[in-house]
Write an enzyme that holds these catalytic residues in place. Structure first.
Site, mmCIF file in Angstrom:
data_model
loop_
_atom_site.group_PDB
_atom_site.id
_atom_site.type_symbol
_atom_site.label_atom_id
_atom_site.label_comp_id
_atom_site.label_asym_id
_atom_site.label_seq_id
_atom_site.Cartn_x
_atom_site.Cartn_y
_atom_site.Cartn_z
ATOM 1 N N GLU A 267 -2.312 7.041 -0.021
ATOM 2 C CA GLU A 267 -3.343 8.249 -0.301
ATOM 3 C C GLU A 267 -3.102 9.660 -1.885
ATOM 4 O O GLU A 267 -3.586 10.218 -1.975
ATOM 5 C CB GLU A 267 -4.264 8.554 0.667
ATOM 6 N N ASN B 171 9.921 3.242 4.774
ATOM 7 C CA ASN B 171 8.927 2.778 4.767
ATOM 8 C C ASN B 171 8.285 3.079 3.586
ATOM 9 O O ASN B 171 7.316 2.701 2.927
ATOM 10 C CB ASN B 171 8.175 1.861 5.710
ATOM 11 N N GLY C 224 6.680 5.596 0.605
ATOM 12 C CA GLY C 224 7.436 5.707 -0.578
ATOM 13 C C GLY C 224 6.023 6.780 -0.981
ATOM 14 O O GLY C 224 4.659 6.754 -1.529
ATOM 15 N N HIS C 225 6.475 7.972 -1.334
ATOM 16 C CA HIS C 225 5.820 9.023 -2.028
ATOM 17 C C HIS C 225 6.858 9.801 -3.540
ATOM 18 O O HIS C 225 6.854 9.813 -3.845
ATOM 19 C CB HIS C 225 5.895 10.276 -1.121
ATOM 20 N N GLN D 132 2.432 7.113 5.124
ATOM 21 C CA GLN D 132 1.536 6.098 5.969
ATOM 22 C C GLN D 132 0.024 6.477 6.470
ATOM 23 O O GLN D 132 -0.369 7.347 5.605
ATOM 24 C CB GLN D 132 2.095 5.465 7.840
ATOM 25 N N ARG E 227 -1.277 -3.943 -4.063
ATOM 26 C CA ARG E 227 -1.912 -3.939 -2.776
ATOM 27 C C ARG E 227 -3.188 -3.867 -2.940
ATOM 28 O O ARG E 227 -3.955 -4.546 -3.891
ATOM 29 C CB ARG E 227 -1.870 -1.728 -2.781
ATOM 30 N N LYS F 295 -7.962 10.373 -6.261
ATOM 31 C CA LYS F 295 -8.473 9.102 -7.497
ATOM 32 C C LYS F 295 -9.275 8.832 -7.534
ATOM 33 O O LYS F 295 -9.758 7.280 -7.774
ATOM 34 C CB LYS F 295 -7.317 7.388 -6.607
ATOM 35 N N ASP G 143 -10.850 9.272 -10.592
ATOM 36 C CA ASP G 143 -10.793 8.561 -11.515
ATOM 37 C C ASP G 143 -10.813 7.523 -12.434
ATOM 38 O O ASP G 143 -11.427 6.600 -12.515
ATOM 39 C CB ASP G 143 -9.337 9.731 -12.263
HETATM 40 P P1 GDP Z 1 1.304 8.432 -1.229
HETATM 41 O O1 GDP Z 1 2.176 7.275 -0.390
HETATM 42 O O2 GDP Z 1 0.184 8.746 -0.347
HETATM 43 O O3 GDP Z 1 2.333 9.444 -1.333
HETATM 44 O O4 GDP Z 1 1.235 7.755 -1.678
HETATM 45 P P2 GDP Z 1 1.759 6.315 -3.441
HETATM 46 O O5 GDP Z 1 2.501 7.700 -4.288
HETATM 47 O O6 GDP Z 1 1.932 5.871 -1.780
HETATM 48 O O7 GDP Z 1 0.886 6.340 -4.224
HETATM 49 C C1 GDP Z 1 -0.385 6.898 -4.768
HETATM 50 C C2 GDP Z 1 -0.208 6.268 -6.566
HETATM 51 O O8 GDP Z 1 -1.434 7.286 -6.467
HETATM 52 C C3 GDP Z 1 1.000 7.380 -6.929
HETATM 53 O O9 GDP Z 1 1.245 6.407 -8.219
HETATM 54 C C4 GDP Z 1 0.240 8.065 -7.483
HETATM 55 O O10 GDP Z 1 1.281 8.894 -8.671
HETATM 56 C C5 GDP Z 1 -0.967 7.892 -8.183
HETATM 57 N N1 GDP Z 1 -2.099 9.166 -7.963
HETATM 58 C C6 GDP Z 1 -1.725 10.245 -6.660
HETATM 59 N N2 GDP Z 1 -3.487 11.127 -7.217
HETATM 60 C C7 GDP Z 1 -3.895 10.212 -8.015
HETATM 61 C C8 GDP Z 1 -4.956 10.161 -8.872
HETATM 62 O O11 GDP Z 1 -6.277 11.184 -8.668
HETATM 63 N N3 GDP Z 1 -5.808 9.847 -9.837
HETATM 64 C C9 GDP Z 1 -4.594 8.635 -10.001
HETATM 65 N N4 GDP Z 1 -4.986 7.284 -11.321
HETATM 66 N N5 GDP Z 1 -3.632 8.083 -9.706
HETATM 67 C C10 GDP Z 1 -3.420 9.216 -8.482
HETATM 68 P P1 IMO Z 2 3.123 5.870 2.806
HETATM 69 O O1 IMO Z 2 3.683 6.622 3.492
HETATM 70 C C1 IMO Z 2 1.304 1.849 3.111
HETATM 71 C C2 IMO Z 2 2.563 -0.809 5.656
HETATM 72 C C3 IMO Z 2 2.831 -1.626 5.553
HETATM 73 C C4 IMO Z 2 2.815 -3.393 6.917
HETATM 74 C C5 IMO Z 2 2.646 -2.269 8.236
HETATM 75 C C6 IMO Z 2 4.310 -2.085 8.372
HETATM 76 O O2 IMO Z 2 4.073 5.094 1.392
HETATM 77 O O3 IMO Z 2 2.332 6.074 2.609
HETATM 78 P P2 IMO Z 2 6.705 -1.506 8.747
HETATM 79 O O4 IMO Z 2 7.699 -1.316 7.865
HETATM 80 O O5 IMO Z 2 6.098 0.336 8.919
HETATM 81 O O6 IMO Z 2 6.918 -2.091 9.838
HETATM 82 O O7 IMO Z 2 5.111 -1.776 7.772
HETATM 83 O O8 IMO Z 2 2.658 -0.926 7.568
HETATM 84 N N1 IMO Z 2 3.304 0.084 5.812
HETATM 85 C C7 IMO Z 2 2.435 1.383 4.461
HETATM 86 N N2 IMO Z 2 1.782 0.695 3.652
HETATM 87 N N3 IMO Z 2 1.943 3.042 2.907
HETATM 88 C C8 IMO Z 2 2.668 3.252 3.583
HETATM 89 O O9 IMO Z 2 3.583 4.813 3.652
HETATM 90 C C9 IMO Z 2 2.991 2.785 3.972
HETATM 91 N N4 IMO Z 2 4.059 2.195 5.110
HETATM 92 C C10 IMO Z 2 4.067 1.354 6.466
HETATM 93 O O10 IMO Z 2 2.886 -2.297 4.653
HETATM 94 O O11 IMO Z 2 1.204 -3.848 6.803
HETATM 95 MG MG MG Z 3 2.776 5.518 -0.481
#
Ligand code: GDP
Ligand code: IMO
Ligand code: MG
Length: 426
Positions: free
Chosen positions: A14, A38, A40-41, A223, A304, A330, A332
């Site tokens: 998110e 698991n 990815g931030h 997650q 995704r 997001k 935008d």
């Molecule tokens: P997380 O796992 O919750 O930390 O989120 P992720 O980093 O995996 O995925 C969020 C993605 O959206 C990343 O590539 C961020 O750089 C991007 N992002 C975050 N906020 C915004 C936003 O408001 N607009 C857009 N376009 N991208 C965003």
């Molecule tokens: P962040 O913190 C999105 C999903 C996997 C799978 C399920 C179980 O970046 O939001 P696991 O490896 O945890 O046993 O997988 O959970 N999953 C995520 N999906 N963002 C994540 O982390 C996730 N971590 C696990 O894709 O469906």
């Molecule tokens: Mg992530």
């Protein structure tokens, strides 16, 4: 805001990294409380992008103590590599603290994760194959290895030998695989232990003291609520509790220590891996969300799945996640659609479900009941003030707020930390 929990209100990704990083600017301690690599931030600072899987987003700031709590599962090799990556890029990770009670991901956990997925065939969860599920399984079976075990080599070798002996039986007899060598694993992991030793601490005490002293503490969830082992779309979930409840057990604090639970929701929905997703789109609109939103997994690079905002699931996530306010992320990404849809209920076999159904079957065969709103169709990535958002965008945000039942306090219109502003009124 002494103690704030940041919780994903959907199926992950998110924007927790962005918001945790933003809040960490004024924080003293930032703590991960569950999950492992698991997660990815993503953090975007100027031209630089960091993808963190274990170390909390606050590590970027020298004033912050980053903490990995007892509720996490740690792959030491990955953790050390992440620390090195940061150091190579000029960020000092030396203040990192790691709970001595956190569990360790072992090579056989990674192996079992892949094997179980393969054996599940069409029922597979689509895990990240990082060994998360099997590591938590060993924790609850009480045969897990904790970080502190690594500093007691005799105990460590004894425990490891016992668990490897049993695991090898499963690997060789059930899955027809090669056995692991306990002493080889012990050597490898004792090597990691030496390097991690300066970071290992009683993190429950550290966090408790920080809260007692009125410091600002951020709990960075991984997650999201719908991936919660108890409240998510089981079995298509992760093996921990991303809800705010998970922050309590995953760090070792009480409910009274938390002041605020900030839930994060995208202005639409994404999901990676398998499992039900009522508002999923299979058309060019869904494609456009993937394209504009850059919806590819940070960890695995998987595309995704995307769809319209689901207010039924959001209201549920707010309730079981203990969310007191929301950040809308997001926004935008929706700028190019002339009409926007929000699911306000589900219809299944003639029955309407205004709330998240207790029988999961409904999620697979329901039709979302949509409410249509007018899009704004102008670029909003440069907006930094509520008053400058187009009227149709403000109406969209206010409708989500109404449906979610808690205030939206923050709006995000780009990956940059600065592309965020508070929601106003009117
Ligand atoms: P997380 O796992 O919750 O930390 O989120 P992720 O980093 O995996 O995925 C969020 C993605 O959206 C990343 O590539 C961020 O750089 C991007 N992002 C975050 N906020 C915004 C936003 O408001 N607009 C857009 N376009 N991208 C965003
Ligand atoms: P962040 O913190 C999105 C999903 C996997 C799978 C399920 C179980 O970046 O939001 P696991 O490896 O945890 O046993 O997988 O959970 N999953 C995520 N999906 N963002 C994540 O982390 C996730 N971590 C696990 O894709 O469906
Ligand atoms: Mg992530």
């Amino acid at each position: 805001m002494p103690a704030t929990v940041v919780v994903g209100a959907q199926w992950g990704d998110e924007g927790k990294g962005k918001i945790a990083n933003l809040l960490a600017q004024g924080a003293d301690v930032v703590v991960r409380y569950q999950g492992g690599n698991n997660a990815g931030h993503t953090i975007v600072i100027g031209e630089e992008t960091f993808a963190l899987s274990l170390i909390p987003a606050g590590v970027i700031y020298p004033n912050v103590t980053p903490v990995i709590g007892n509720g996490c599962v740690i792959d030491p090799k990955v953790l050390l590599a992440e620390m090195k990556m940061l150091a190579d890029r000029g960020i000092d990770p030396s203040k990192l603290k790691v709970s001595s009670n956190a569990h360790v991901i072992m090579p056989y956990h990674r192996k079992l994760d892949s094997l179980r997925e393969r054996y599940l065939g069409r029922q597979q969860i689509g895990t990240t194959k990082r060994g998360i599920g099997p590591a938590y399984l060993d924790k609850y079976a009480r045969v897990g290895i904790r970080i502190q075990d690594l500093y007691d080599p005799k105990i460590f070798r004894d425990k490891l030998e016992a668990v490897v002996k049993e695991t090898n039986k499963v690997l060789t007899k059930v899955y027809n695989q090669l056995a692991f060598d306990a002493s080889e694993i012990a050597e490898e992991y004792l090597g990691y232990a030496t390097r991690l030793e300066p970071h290992v601490d009683d993190t429950a005490l550290l966090v408790w003291r920080a809260i007692r002293d009125g410091q600002n503490v951020i709990f960075e969830g991984a997650q999201g609520v719908l991936l919660d082992i108890d409240h998510g779309t089981y079995p298509f979930v992760t093996s921990s509790n991303p809800t705010s409840g998970g922050a309590l057990t995953g760090v070792g604090i009480g409910p009274a220590d938390i002041d605020r639970v900030l839930g994060l929701t995208k202005a639409y929905v994404s999901r990676v891996g398998t499992g039900p997703f009522p508002t999923e789109l299979f058309d060019e609109v869904g494609e456009a969300m993937v394209r504009v939103g850059g919806e590819y997994g940070t960890v695995t690079g998987r595309r995704r799945r995307c769809g319209w905002l689901d207010a039924v699931a959001l209201r549920y996530a707010v309730r079981v996640g203990g969310i007191t306010e929301l950040a809308l992320m997001k926004l935008d990404v929706l700028s190019e659609f002339p009409t926007l849809r929000i699911a306000t209920g589900y219809l299944s076999e003639g029955v309407e479900y205004p709330e998240f159904p207790r029988q999961q079957r409904v999620l697979y065969n329901c039709d979302p009941i949509y409410e249509d709103l007018k899009g704004w169709t102008t670029d909003i990535t440069g907006v930094r003030d509520w008053a400058d958002l187009p009227g149709d965008a403000r109406t969209y945000v206010e409708r989500i707020e109404e449906l979610a039942g808690v205030p939206i306090t923050m709006i995000s219109v780009g990956p940059q930390r600065s592309a965020t502003f508070p929601k106003g009124t009117g």
